[in-house]
Design an enzyme around this catalytic site. Structure first.
Site, PDB file in Angstrom:
ATOM      1  CE  LYS A  22       8.922   3.143  -0.996  1.00 13.23           C
ATOM      2  NZ  LYS A  22       8.028   2.280  -1.292  1.00 13.23           N
ATOM      3  CG  ASN A  23       5.469   4.391   0.831  1.00 15.49           C
ATOM      4  OD1 ASN A  23       5.832   3.673   0.072  1.00 15.49           O
ATOM      5  ND2 ASN A  23       5.641   3.971   2.458  1.00 15.49           N
ATOM      6  CB  CYS A 116      10.474  -5.177   1.599  1.00 15.37           C
ATOM      7  SG  CYS A 116      10.846  -3.662   0.934  1.00 15.37           S
ATOM      8  NE  ARG A 121       4.704  -5.717   3.091  1.00 10.66           N
ATOM      9  CZ  ARG A 121       5.256  -4.848   2.576  1.00 10.66           C
ATOM     10  NH1 ARG A 121       6.543  -4.905   1.972  1.00 10.66           N
ATOM     11  NH2 ARG A 121       4.805  -3.475   2.660  1.00 10.66           N
ATOM     12  CG  ASP A 306       8.045   2.201   6.078  1.00 15.29           C
ATOM     13  OD1 ASP A 306       8.087   1.028   6.065  1.00 15.29           O
ATOM     14  OD2 ASP A 306       7.295   2.901   5.048  1.00 15.29           O
ATOM     15  NE  ARG A 398      12.169  -2.033  -4.420  1.00 13.15           N
ATOM     16  CZ  ARG A 398      11.316  -2.686  -3.339  1.00 13.15           C
ATOM     17  NH1 ARG A 398      11.921  -3.799  -2.825  1.00 13.15           N
ATOM     18  NH2 ARG A 398      10.155  -2.618  -3.075  1.00 13.15           N
TER      19      ARG A 398
HETATM   20  C1  UD1 Z   1       2.696   0.490   3.452  1.00 16.91           C
HETATM   21  C2  UD1 Z   1       3.870   0.996   3.062  1.00 16.91           C
HETATM   22  C3  UD1 Z   1       5.158   0.572   3.725  1.00 16.91           C
HETATM   23  C4  UD1 Z   1       4.929   0.443   5.296  1.00 16.91           C
HETATM   24  C5  UD1 Z   1       3.675   0.046   5.551  1.00 16.91           C
HETATM   25  C6  UD1 Z   1       3.027   0.332   7.195  1.00 16.91           C
HETATM   26  C7  UD1 Z   1       3.354   1.678   0.560  1.00 16.91           C
HETATM   27  C8  UD1 Z   1       3.689   1.435  -0.765  1.00 16.91           C
HETATM   28  N1  UD1 Z   1       4.016   0.898   1.515  1.00 16.91           N
HETATM   29  O1  UD1 Z   1       2.710  -0.826   3.245  1.00 16.91           O
HETATM   30  O2  UD1 Z   1       6.260   1.165   3.395  1.00 16.91           O
HETATM   31  O3  UD1 Z   1       5.932  -0.322   6.019  1.00 16.91           O
HETATM   32  O4  UD1 Z   1       2.424   0.624   5.084  1.00 16.91           O
HETATM   33  O5  UD1 Z   1       3.330   1.357   7.543  1.00 16.91           O
HETATM   34  O6  UD1 Z   1       2.609   2.385   1.128  1.00 16.91           O
HETATM   35  N2  UD1 Z   1      -1.764  -6.867   6.315  1.00 16.91           N
HETATM   36  C9  UD1 Z   1      -2.556  -8.023   6.484  1.00 16.91           C
HETATM   37  N3  UD1 Z   1      -3.876  -8.111   5.476  1.00 16.91           N
HETATM   38  C10 UD1 Z   1      -3.827  -7.247   4.265  1.00 16.91           C
HETATM   39  C11 UD1 Z   1      -2.636  -6.165   4.303  1.00 16.91           C
HETATM   40  C12 UD1 Z   1      -1.926  -6.059   5.567  1.00 16.91           C
HETATM   41  O7  UD1 Z   1      -2.656  -8.793   7.278  1.00 16.91           O
HETATM   42  O8  UD1 Z   1      -4.461  -7.415   3.469  1.00 16.91           O
HETATM   43  C13 UD1 Z   1      -0.953  -6.843   7.438  1.00 16.91           C
HETATM   44  C14 UD1 Z   1       0.416  -6.786   6.951  1.00 16.91           C
HETATM   45  O9  UD1 Z   1       0.787  -8.286   6.937  1.00 16.91           O
HETATM   46  C15 UD1 Z   1       1.379  -6.203   7.924  1.00 16.91           C
HETATM   47  C16 UD1 Z   1       0.443  -4.910   8.258  1.00 16.91           C
HETATM   48  O10 UD1 Z   1      -0.916  -5.573   8.109  1.00 16.91           O
HETATM   49  O11 UD1 Z   1       1.590  -7.032   8.909  1.00 16.91           O
HETATM   50  C17 UD1 Z   1       0.409  -3.774   7.718  1.00 16.91           C
HETATM   51  O12 UD1 Z   1       0.607  -3.710   6.376  1.00 16.91           O
HETATM   52  P1  UD1 Z   1       0.039  -2.611   5.535  1.00 16.91           P
HETATM   53  O13 UD1 Z   1      -0.351  -1.291   6.456  1.00 16.91           O
HETATM   54  O14 UD1 Z   1      -1.074  -3.122   4.496  1.00 16.91           O
HETATM   55  O15 UD1 Z   1       1.290  -2.018   4.870  1.00 16.91           O
HETATM   56  P2  UD1 Z   1       1.463  -1.852   3.324  1.00 16.91           P
HETATM   57  O16 UD1 Z   1       0.047  -1.186   2.631  1.00 16.91           O
HETATM   58  O17 UD1 Z   1       1.772  -2.860   2.505  1.00 16.91           O
END
Ligand code: UD1
Length: 417
Positions: A22-23, A116, A121, A306, A398
């Site tokens: 999915k990711n 989620c 986030r 995850d 999902r």
């Molecule tokens: C992706 C995955 C999700 C997984 C996560 C961490 C997808 C679609 N989803 O989510 O399943 O749990 O990686 O492995 O690929 N953060 C910030 N600012 C930002 C972006 C992120 O502070 O601009 C923080 C987030 O709040 C969180 C951490 O960084 O605490 C990790 O987030 P991130 O690695 O960005 O996760 P996603 O890409 O949302």
């Protein structure tokens, strides 16, 4: 709203094929916006999040055909630069279209993304990266607007190795002038898969899978035919389901190396794990000797956040005092409340849980609070002899295609109601 009803205590046996990730599929589908030529993406899982991404692309005016797990995307013409608010709120991964839209059209707009319920986030790292590439970010009444006449390669240091920010910036950089260096980049296998997809379209991407990624922009991208990598989170979920229920199951179409640490942790607890090429054979006994396990989630190659919930569900069965520390998201222990309804003894704050494994659990009505927390309740239900009713099955669906049907094929007693 539907539910899963699990009656556990049955050993699992047989083989199950792991679907495409999915990711990896979601950002790759978004990256298709970068090319005016058609792209084919194979082994795309047939799940709700993918359907939402198809709707997002269609809402932008892009042609998308989907047959089974194959998706053909033709983004020769893009008519819109704003994702409809309802779709953005339904799925956080809609944020992936920002980088490609900015690169193709010079403009992208979104309301705050949904997804989620696992913490705030924010997307500040994505936006700061776009600014570094020359874009202007405006906070307007209708949401965030990002504008750029042209994008120019730059050096970007991510304060945290965010998966989404790394992917969005690689995509924006693909059509930028010159070279972009992303430091402290996420190293997840899904980032590497996206980089491979972009390479097929003609972009030079070096270093994907390491903390420094270099992207040399290309004025025009070509067609591509790409097969998505197997889903490591689904692989882990099935492995933990077997460890929880007991049994002997062969997982087909997986990349065992994408789960560093997990296999050894299972072996340490007495689960037999044999990795052979793209298969993993899991053999688990019905009961476990006492152990104390510590899990700290972290960015790849750390323990994947995850699978934290599903692993905790399995630990409920292992006698001992276990420590689970969530270090990626600030609020990802929502499953603890649900596990307690099943009789689990867990002391927790927002990020740390002390799990007393080996307690007697009983069937009860629980609720899937987020995708992985929901999957974890299924994993827990498989070890409980009574009947576990898991509400909000649609949240689990999902991210997992036919989870109940595939578990039934292994001998589990699980139905959707
Ligand atoms: C992706 C995955 C999700 C997984 C996560 C961490 C997808 C679609 N989803 O989510 O399943 O749990 O990686 O492995 O690929 N953060 C910030 N600012 C930002 C972006 C992120 O502070 O601009 C923080 C987030 O709040 C969180 C951490 O960084 O605490 C990790 O987030 P991130 O690695 O960005 O996760 P996603 O890409 O949302």
């Amino acid at each position: 709203m539907g539910e899963f009803v699990v009656r556990g205590g049955r050993r699992l046996a047989g083989a199950v094929r792991i679907n495409g990730a999915k990711n990896a599929a979601l950002p790759i589908m978004a990256a298709s916006l970068l090319s005016k030529r058609p792209v084919i993406v194979r082994d795309v899982p047939e799940i709700r999040d993918v359907s939402v991404m198809v709707e997002v692309l269609r809402a932008l005016g892009v042609k998308v055909e989907r047959e089974g797990s194959t998706v053909v995307i033709d983004a020769a013409l893009i008519k819109e630069c704003r994702v409809p608010d309802a779709l953005m709120q339904e799925m956080r991964a809609s944020v992936f279209v920002m980088g490609p839209l900015l690169a193709r059209l010079g403009r992208t707009e979104i309301v705050h993304p949904g997804g989620c319920a696992i913490g705030d986030r924010p997307i500040d790292l994505h936006l700061k990266g776009f600014e570094a590439l020359g874009a202007e970010v405006r906070d307007e009444l209708q949401g965030t607007v990002v504008l750029a006449n042209r994008l120019v390669g730059a050096e970007i240091h991510l304060a945290f190795p965010s998966v989404g920010a790394t992917e969005n910036l690689i995509m924006a950089a693909a059509l930028a002038e010159g070279e972009t260096r992303i430091r402290n980049a996420a190293m997840e296998p899904e980032v590497v898969d996206l980089a491979q997809f972009l390479s097929r379209m003609g972009v030079t991407v070096r270093g994907a899978g390491t903390p420094e990624i270099r992207v040399v922009g290309c004025p025009e991208l070509g067609a591509a035919d790409h097969t998505v990598i197997p889903d490591r989170i689904e692989t882990a979920t099935f492995a933990l389901a077997v460890a929880s229920a007991g049994g002997a199951v062969r997982l087909l179409n997986c990349v065992p190396d994408h789960l560093p640490g997990l296999w050894q942790q299972l072996r340490d607890l007495g689960v037999e794990v044999k990795c052979e090429g793209d298969q993993v054979a899991i053999t688990a006994a019905h009961a476990y000797a006492p152990h104390s396990v510590t899990v700290n989630t972290g960015p790849y190659p750390g323990f994947a956040t995850d699978i934290q919930a599903q692993f905790m569900a399995f630990l409920l069965k292992v006698p001992g005092i276990h420590l689970v520390s969530e270090r990626v998201f600030e609020n990802r222990l929502g499953h603890v409340t649900e596990f307690r309804r099943l009789g689990a003894h867990i002391i927790a704050d927002q990020r740390l849980a002390v799990v007393y494994g080996g307690q007697h659990l009983y069937g009860a009505s629980v609720s899937a609070k987020d995708l992985r927390a929901g999957a974890a309740l299924v994993v827990a239900g498989l070890q409980i002899e009574g009947s576990t009713r898991i509400a909000h099955r649609e949240i689990i669906e999902r991210g997992y295609h036919d989870l109940d049907g595939r578990l039934r094929s292994l001998g589990a007693d699980i139905i959707s109601a």
